[in-house]
Design an enzyme around this catalytic site. Structure first.
Site, PDB file in Angstrom:
ATOM      1  CG  ASP A 168      -1.893  -1.188   1.202  1.00 27.20           C
ATOM      2  OD1 ASP A 168      -2.251  -1.647   0.099  1.00 27.20           O
ATOM      3  OD2 ASP A 168      -2.248  -1.676   2.291  1.00 27.20           O
ATOM      4  CB  THR A 215       1.798 -12.179   0.973  1.00 31.41           C
ATOM      5  OG1 THR A 215       0.768 -12.748   0.150  1.00 31.41           O
ATOM      6  CG2 THR A 215       3.000 -11.765   0.126  1.00 31.41           C
ATOM      7  CE  LYS A 271       2.537  -2.561  -4.249  1.00 30.57           C
ATOM      8  NZ  LYS A 271       2.186  -2.119  -2.894  1.00 30.57           N
ATOM      9  CE  LYS A 318      -1.688   7.870   1.349  1.00 30.73           C
ATOM     10  NZ  LYS A 318      -2.592   6.741   1.626  1.00 30.73           N
ATOM     11  CG  LEU A 319       6.072  15.129   1.803  1.00 28.57           C
ATOM     12  CD1 LEU A 319       7.018  14.349   2.716  1.00 28.57           C
ATOM     13  CD2 LEU A 319       6.873  16.068   0.904  1.00 28.57           C
ATOM     14  N   GLY A 323      -4.414  -4.458  -3.744  1.00 25.96           N
ATOM     15  CA  GLY A 323      -5.418  -3.450  -4.077  1.00 25.96           C
ATOM     16  C   GLY A 323      -4.659  -2.217  -4.502  1.00 25.96           C
ATOM     17  CG  HIS A 324      -1.935  -2.231  -7.006  1.00 25.71           C
ATOM     18  ND1 HIS A 324      -0.981  -2.753  -7.827  1.00 25.71           N
ATOM     19  CD2 HIS A 324      -1.680  -2.761  -5.778  1.00 25.71           C
ATOM     20  CE1 HIS A 324      -0.184  -3.560  -7.137  1.00 25.71           C
ATOM     21  NE2 HIS A 324      -0.613  -3.590  -5.889  1.00 25.71           N
ATOM     22  CB  THR A 325      -5.932   3.348  -5.249  1.00 18.28           C
ATOM     23  OG1 THR A 325      -6.143   2.390  -4.218  1.00 18.28           O
ATOM     24  CG2 THR A 325      -7.147   4.226  -5.406  1.00 18.28           C
ATOM     25  CB  THR A 342      -9.707  -6.374   3.856  1.00 16.49           C
ATOM     26  OG1 THR A 342      -8.617  -5.592   4.338  1.00 16.49           O
ATOM     27  CG2 THR A 342      -9.180  -7.621   3.167  1.00 16.49           C
ATOM     28  N   GLY A 343     -10.759  -3.145   3.502  1.00 18.67           N
ATOM     29  CA  GLY A 343     -11.341  -2.030   4.266  1.00 18.67           C
ATOM     30  C   GLY A 343     -10.843  -1.956   5.705  1.00 18.67           C
ATOM     31  CB  THR A 394      -7.119  -0.937  -1.653  1.00 13.12           C
ATOM     32  OG1 THR A 394      -6.291   0.159  -1.278  1.00 13.12           O
ATOM     33  CG2 THR A 394      -7.751  -0.643  -2.986  1.00 13.12           C
ATOM     34  NE  ARG A 419       5.374 -31.089  -6.623  1.00 12.81           N
ATOM     35  CZ  ARG A 419       6.257 -31.908  -6.083  1.00 12.81           C
ATOM     36  NH1 ARG A 419       7.096 -32.542  -6.841  1.00 12.81           N
ATOM     37  NH2 ARG A 419       6.273 -32.086  -4.782  1.00 12.81           N
ATOM     38  CD  GLN A 421       0.933  -8.899  -2.373  1.00 13.46           C
ATOM     39  OE1 GLN A 421       1.638  -9.517  -3.137  1.00 13.46           O
ATOM     40  NE2 GLN A 421      -0.339  -8.712  -2.609  1.00 13.46           N
TER      41      GLN A 421
END
Ligand code: GDP
Ligand code: IMO
Ligand code: MG
Length: 419
Positions: free
Chosen positions: A13, A236, A16, A328-329, A40-42, A298-299, A296, A139, A221
């Site tokens: 988050d 993950t 990216k 996000k500065l 979740g990419h915004t 799972t909230g 993004t 497999r 991630q």
């Protein structure tokens, strides 16, 4: 540069999606190479906000978008995401590698029962990611090539499904209320919808490079969620570090490339696990609100910490970062003072890299350096930033010995300054 790899340097988050969208305008191909719809990419374009989980962010600019073999695909989610994107782009330029593994309903059920039965909950997104990757290793996985051919799908599921059903029902007392035939029907139907996107991503990327085209790799991630190098077991099930761009696509590492690490100006984490610079109370709540730090996918509220240079030095090593983009500065704007974690204190000594031993990492305390706060108004260029903000950024550069190429000062596509 023919190849650019974008990776998260923290716990995901970092922004990216937004940076991928920025770089996509100068790229011919955009490739996802690991992870699944836990991502979740915004991307914010004017009034519109796109939240992508599986489609590479290049799809918004209708770039050729490829899903490599290292990605795990929930076909229900992908079909839905394609429906949404078709509202702005009737003919998405998507290619899916036949070797990519498919998340089946029993993976999602298994994710939930494993998480429930674990003492130390990982806080997974419950999207079936871990069980799908695990079965790839066993497999016993279903691949995209199976999904799109009903007879192959049936033959494979005939063997695999009764085993999964037995495990879920007998070991976990979880009823599986779908029959083999229903499952085959439902998934073969999804396969039919996706078959048109089949392509050998490995070959297509190599051919594009041979033809002098530019390829952008979009990581999901972040470094410290890496299955081996992250804060195991709170990680993950894939490798979000740059090396995986090659393995998850099927091309060699000898490329003319640039590796760009995305760094949020502070730290966030969803789920459990160590967060050395973690903040609590009012300050954390205010930053969470200012940065809209809610997952993004799972909230869930994201945990908040000061920027942690120890993580970033180690992320530089894991990824061979050439440059970083600080996002996000603007979220830090308005604080009287802010802090940066410059080292960890471990057994009375200062350490500057993340310890490899979990038992050491768990003992680490943050060593914090204080900075003067700043207010960011409408800046059009890097030099418009207040001096205190530039001091903060230049300190990061100096400590990491990596240049900052861009700075994010808002969610919108154009809220990014070249340094
Ligand atoms: P990703 O998973 O790394 O793509 O990041 P996410 O999309 O999950 O989370 C990043 C969030 O921050 C999204 O809501 C973005 O729209 C937003 N964002 C990205 N860059 C900036 C920035 O520079 N400033 C602000 N305020 N928001 C940003
Ligand atoms: P993007 O690409 C933030 C976290 C989960 C959990 C752990 C394991 O948007 O940066 P999993 O479902 O993968 O088994 O969950 O990893 N996690 C993420 N956190 N951003 C992500 O992706 C994440 N993907 C997984 O919260 O702690
Ligand atoms: Mg995200």
């Amino acid at each position: 540069m023919p190849v650019v790899i974008i990776v998260g340097t923290q716990f995901g988050d970092e922004g990216k999606g937004k940076v991928t969208d920025y770089f996509a305008s100068n790229s011919d191909l955009v490739v996802r190479f690991q992870g699944g719809n836990n991502a979740g990419h915004t991307v914010v374009v004017g009034e519109k906000e796109f939240k992508l989980h599986l489609l590479p962010s290049g799809i918004i600019q209708n770039k050729k978008s490829l899903i490599g073999a290292g990605v795990v695909i929930d076909p229900k989610v992908l079909v839905q995401e394609l429906e949404n994107i078709k509202k702005i782009n009737s003919n998405p330029n998507l290619i899916i590698d036949p070797r990519a593994h498919i998340i089946m309903p029993y993976h999602i059920l298994l994710d939930a029962v494993h998480e429930e039965s674990r003492g130390n909950k990982i806080g997974t997104t419950l999207r079936g990611i871990g069980p799908c990757y695990a079965e790839r290793s066993y497999r016993e996985g279903i691949r995209f090539e199976d999904l799109i051919e009903e007879s192959r799908l049936r033959e494979k599921l005939k063997i695999i499904f009764p085993i999964k059903k037995k495990v879920l029902e007998c070991s976990y007392g979880k009823e599986v209320d779908i029959s083999l035939e229903q499952l085959v029907k439902e998934y073969a139907e999804l396969g039919k919808k996706l078959k048109q996107y089949l392509g050998d991503v490995s070959l297509l990327v190599q051919e594009a490079l041979d033809a002098g085209k530019t390829v952008l790799f979009e990581g999901a991630q972040g470094a410290f969620l890496d299955m081996d190098f992250g804060t195991y077991p709170f990680v993950t099930s894939s490798h979000p570090i740059a090396g995986e761009a090659f393995v998850g696509t099927g091309i060699g590492p000898k490329q003319n490339l640039k590796i760009v690490g995305i760094v949020k100006a502070y730290t966030t984490r969803v789920g459990s696990g160590v967060l050395v610079s973690e903040l609590h109370g009012e300050l954390a709540d205010n930053l969470r609100k200012a940065g809209n730090e809610f997952g993004t996918t799972t909230g869930r509220p994201r945990r908040i910490g000061w920027l942690d240079l120890v993580l970033l030095r180690t992320a530089k090593r894991f990824n061979s970062l050439d440059e970083i983009v600080v996002t996000k500065l603007d979220v830090l704007s308005g604080l009287d003072k802010l802090k940066v974690c410059v080292a960890y204190e471990l057994n009375g000594k200062q350490v500057k890299e993340v310890p490899a031993l979990t038992s050491d990492l768990e003992k680490c305390k943050p060593v914090l350096k204080e900075f003067k706060g700043f207010k960011i108004a409408d800046c059009k260029s890097y030099s418009d930033l207040p001096k205190e903000a530039r001091d903060y950024l230049e300190f990061i550069e100096k400590e990491l010995k990596v240049k900052i190429s861009m700075v994010g000062i808002g969610a919108e596509r154009n809220k990014i300054l070249n340094k």
